[in-house]
Design an enzyme around this catalytic site. Structure first.
Site, PDB file in Angstrom:
ATOM      1  N   GLN A 266       0.829  -1.202   0.000  1.00 54.78           N
ATOM      2  CA  GLN A 266       0.000   0.000   0.000  1.00 54.78           C
ATOM      3  C   GLN A 266       0.869   1.259   0.000  1.00 54.78           C
ATOM      4  O   GLN A 266       1.864   1.334   0.713  1.00 54.78           O
ATOM      5  CB  GLN A 266      -0.908  -0.005   1.230  1.00 54.78           C
ATOM      6  CG  GLN A 266      -1.975  -1.074   1.199  1.00 54.78           C
ATOM      7  CD  GLN A 266      -3.084  -0.761   0.218  1.00 54.78           C
ATOM      8  OE1 GLN A 266      -3.266   0.380  -0.205  1.00 54.78           O
ATOM      9  NE2 GLN A 266      -3.845  -1.786  -0.155  1.00 54.78           N
ATOM     10  N   TYR A 298      -6.585 -13.168  -3.108  1.00 56.28           N
ATOM     11  CA  TYR A 298      -5.715 -12.104  -3.624  1.00 56.28           C
ATOM     12  C   TYR A 298      -4.841 -11.605  -2.471  1.00 56.28           C
ATOM     13  O   TYR A 298      -4.684 -10.411  -2.235  1.00 56.28           O
ATOM     14  CB  TYR A 298      -6.525 -10.946  -4.208  1.00 56.28           C
ATOM     15  CG  TYR A 298      -7.645 -11.341  -5.138  1.00 56.28           C
ATOM     16  CD1 TYR A 298      -7.419 -11.531  -6.493  1.00 56.28           C
ATOM     17  CD2 TYR A 298      -8.944 -11.518  -4.646  1.00 56.28           C
ATOM     18  CE1 TYR A 298      -8.459 -11.897  -7.348  1.00 56.28           C
ATOM     19  CE2 TYR A 298      -9.988 -11.879  -5.486  1.00 56.28           C
ATOM     20  CZ  TYR A 298      -9.743 -12.070  -6.838  1.00 56.28           C
ATOM     21  OH  TYR A 298     -10.774 -12.420  -7.672  1.00 56.28           O
ATOM     22  N   GLU A 322      -2.729 -16.312  -3.796  1.00 56.03           N
ATOM     23  CA  GLU A 322      -2.120 -15.206  -4.553  1.00 56.03           C
ATOM     24  C   GLU A 322      -1.468 -15.782  -5.803  1.00 56.03           C
ATOM     25  O   GLU A 322      -0.805 -16.822  -5.740  1.00 56.03           O
ATOM     26  CB  GLU A 322      -1.088 -14.489  -3.675  1.00 56.03           C
ATOM     27  CG  GLU A 322      -0.124 -13.598  -4.385  1.00 56.03           C
ATOM     28  CD  GLU A 322      -0.805 -12.468  -5.124  1.00 56.03           C
ATOM     29  OE1 GLU A 322      -0.483 -12.269  -6.320  1.00 56.03           O
ATOM     30  OE2 GLU A 322      -1.657 -11.788  -4.513  1.00 56.03           O
ATOM     31  N   ASP A 375      -9.494  -9.167  -1.565  1.00 55.38           N
ATOM     32  CA  ASP A 375      -8.915  -7.853  -1.860  1.00 55.38           C
ATOM     33  C   ASP A 375      -8.498  -7.847  -3.330  1.00 55.38           C
ATOM     34  O   ASP A 375      -7.313  -7.897  -3.656  1.00 55.38           O
ATOM     35  CB  ASP A 375      -7.716  -7.639  -0.934  1.00 55.38           C
ATOM     36  CG  ASP A 375      -7.071  -6.280  -1.107  1.00 55.38           C
ATOM     37  OD1 ASP A 375      -7.676  -5.414  -1.738  1.00 55.38           O
ATOM     38  OD2 ASP A 375      -5.937  -6.106  -0.613  1.00 55.38           O
ATOM     39  N   CYS A 402     -10.788  -0.951  -4.190  1.00 51.72           N
ATOM     40  CA  CYS A 402     -10.216   0.355  -4.521  1.00 51.72           C
ATOM     41  C   CYS A 402     -10.937   1.030  -5.680  1.00 51.72           C
ATOM     42  O   CYS A 402     -10.617   2.167  -6.016  1.00 51.72           O
ATOM     43  CB  CYS A 402      -8.731   0.233  -4.837  1.00 51.72           C
ATOM     44  SG  CYS A 402      -8.383  -0.692  -6.343  1.00 51.72           S
TER      45      CYS A 402
END
Length: 446
Positions: A266, A298, A322, A375, A402
């Site tokens: 991030q 994710y 992932e 995510d 997001c």
């Protein structure tokens, strides 16, 4: 500040290093028209109308009257335009936090990545909330009030909450054929010169080689981890990397995470801690079973799996999934203290398909009792992932998003399959940009 949002989330796949194809330069000779700006649209632009046609105009504020140069007339139903003069200003307009992005500069020379920098902070957050609320209403049939919260100043020392500068810990500057360094112009791949990068944390702003030349490079990456010194990295196209890849350490509260220096993390100094707390708080403890087949999809390098483990203790079973093998390797190490933690390298859609095909009746029961954190990338989870999750029927989902439109689309898909939006929070993790982060809990309706 170049806005290099990533294809992945919470510690996963690194951004592409391949040079982009030469873009078509923005129009600089379109007509200048007067516009009454009506409302905000998704993507950092605003809606106006001219002779019955919708015009998406940049660098404006709802309620203003502006003169704007049309930069794209390629669509029959709408045009795009850039503000060149403010005729009647909103009381929420301020001097742009990035001088080079001001309307005083020609639109084709304004750097991208700070498209709300001309708006006071409270109005920025209000506009982001409007976009999220409208998307949920239109695409998911959910009517909900949305308040976008700033990052707790205690989680981001040195970041200016007054003007939204000094927060960015990762930054990419592009390199032109002549070796000159700069960000892309807004809505363009044209490199423009700048003398400052005010969204960067101070140690990166001081390190940014804005006046230097780097012949042979395609980009310059700057990274300021929370533990250790900042670094400047020259990117030389898509040549394969050889040998060991440098790693860095990021700290979130009392916990440390190891990841590749060029891996995703991030970008806001306080974002990882903000999302950790949000996920911990949004998991409904009455629905959580530590022995169920809990998942972090994710999952990157394990940030949110660790958030769940830290809240519910050492008996938690959780699998992080992932697609980037290096991130998964780091996740395994970062989560090693939990005996029930497992890190899997796989695409989420394929992993869920195999899970659905291969699960026994006992496995299915553990999945129905599970909590799933997901995510996804900016494009969202998508129909296939939503359908497979709905088929597995976990008790609750905690969704970190997001992109408000992709998130609203997925919420609508989940609602069609028996899940309801139980709680929603929104955070301003990208001040002075149009981006907003949402964290939501969806609950299976019995």
């Amino acid at each position: 500040m170049p806005e290099n949002r990533r294809p992945r989330r919470s510690g996963g796949r690194k951004p592409s290093r391949s040079p982009r194809p030469a873009p078509k330069p923005p129009a600089t000779d379109g007509p200048v028209i007067e516009l009454e700006v009506e409302r905000v649209a998704h993507g950092g632009v605003f809606v106006a109308r001219h002779e019955g046609r919708v015009v998406f105009v940049a660098d404006a504020i709802p309620g203003e009257r502006v003169a704007a140069r049309v930069s794209d007339q390629g669509k029959e139903k709408f045009w795009r335009a850039e503000t060149v003069e403010v005729l009647e200003a909103s009381p929420d307009r301020r001097e742009h936090v990035w001088a080079e992005a001001s309307v005083d500069r020609a639109p084709e020379l304004r750097p991208g990545g700070a498209e709300f920098g001309h708006i006071v902070m409270a109005r920025q957050r209000g506009l982001k909330g409007e976009v999220l609320r409208e998307a949920l209403s239109r695409m998911a049939g959910v009517e909900v009030a949305v308040e976008v919260a700033p990052v707790d100043p205690g989680l981001a020392p040195g970041v200016s909450s007054d003007d939204g500068t000094g927060w960015r810990t990762r930054m990419r500057l592009h390199v032109g054929p002549d070796g000159r360094v700069g960000p892309y112009a807004a809505r363009s791949h044209t490199i423009v010169p700048v003398a400052s990068v005010p969204l960067a944390v101070p140690e990166l702003a001081a390190l940014a080689p804005l006046g230097d030349r780097f012949p042979g490079a395609v980009a310059i990456d700057l990274v300021a981890p929370s533990a250790g010194d900042p670094a400047i990295v020259m990117v030389e196209g898509d040549r394969p990397k050889r040998g060991a890849r440098p790693t860095i350490e990021e700290r979130v509260g009392e916990r440390s995470f190891r990841l590749d220096r060029d891996g995703f993390w991030q970008v806001h100094r306080g974002a990882a801690e903000t999302l950790t707390r949000a996920v911990q708080e949004l998991v409904d403890g009455d629905l959580f079973d530590p022995r169920a087949a809990n998942h972090d999809l994710y999952g990157g390098v394990g940030l949110l799996a660790a958030a769940v483990g830290d809240r519910f203790g050492e008996t938690v079973r959780i699998t992080t999934v992932e697609s980037d093998a290096r991130a998964t390797e780091h996740a395994g190490a970062n989560l090693s203290e939990w005996l029930g933690a497992r890190a899997v390298t796989a695409r989420v859609d394929r992993y869920l398909a195999e899970l659905e095909a291969d699960s026994s009746s006992a496995d299915r029961a553990r999945l129905r009792d599970a909590t799933i954190v997901l995510d996804p990338p900016r494009s969202g989870a998508g129909r296939e992932v939503v359908e497979r999750l709905a088929e597995l029927r976990p008790r609750q989902l905690v969704y970190v998003a997001c992109d408000p439109v992709a998130f609203a689309r997925d919420v609508g898909l989940f609602r069609e399959r028996g899940y309801e939006l139980d709680e929603l929070r929104a955070y301003d993790l990208f001040p002075n940009t149009h981006h907003v982060e949402a964290v939501a809990r969806l609950r299976a309706i019995v």
